[in-house]
Write a protein that holds these residues in place. Structure first.
Motif, PDB file in Angstrom:
ATOM      1  N   ARG A 200      34.376  36.275  43.150  1.00 17.81           N
ATOM      2  CA  ARG A 200      35.161  36.136  44.377  1.00 17.81           C
ATOM      3  C   ARG A 200      34.815  34.839  45.115  1.00 17.81           C
ATOM      4  O   ARG A 200      35.695  34.177  45.659  1.00 17.81           O
TER       5      ARG A 200
ATOM      6  N   ASP B 205      40.632  32.417  42.115  1.00 16.62           N
ATOM      7  CA  ASP B 205      41.849  32.493  41.309  1.00 16.62           C
ATOM      8  C   ASP B 205      41.639  33.369  40.077  1.00 16.62           C
ATOM      9  O   ASP B 205      42.518  34.150  39.696  1.00 16.62           O
TER      10      ASP B 205
ATOM     11  N   ALA C 244      41.509  36.989  41.286  1.00 14.63           N
ATOM     12  CA  ALA C 244      42.857  37.466  41.600  1.00 14.63           C
ATOM     13  C   ALA C 244      43.635  37.771  40.324  1.00 14.63           C
ATOM     14  O   ALA C 244      44.365  38.770  40.250  1.00 14.63           O
TER      15      ALA C 244
END
Length: 90
Positions: A53, A58, A61
């Motif tokens: 994180r 990215d 995610a």
């Protein structure tokens, strides 16, 4: 993370086929005899998730978008957010 920090990184992959969008198909039907750990359950402990994180939001995610499961370590049960089906970890 090394590449993102400016280091030269070389990745060697023996399989000509690339992973696709069908995660279940890749997991259950992609024969990778040189990679026995590919069909074992994988998990990230809390510190690894925290690093992902912080360092590569990215990537984190993208992992979430692909529908990872969550687990309660005390019971070993796994529930996938994609399907809601419960599975037992080995």
């Amino acid at each position: 993370m090394l590449g993102r920090r400016g280091h030269a990184v070389t990745l060697f992959e023996q399989d000509a086929r690339k992973a696709g969008e069908d995660l279940d198909g890749d997991f259950f039907r992609w024969q990778r005899p040189r990679i026995p750990q590919a069909v074992q359950p994988h998990s990230f402990l809390a510190p690894v998730r925290s690093v992902l994180r912080a360092e590569t939001p990215d990537v984190y995610a993208d992992l979430l978008a692909r529908g990872p499961g969550s687990t309660t370590i005390s019971t070993g049960s796994v529930s996938t957010r994609r399907t809601g089906r419960a599975m037992r970890s080995w």
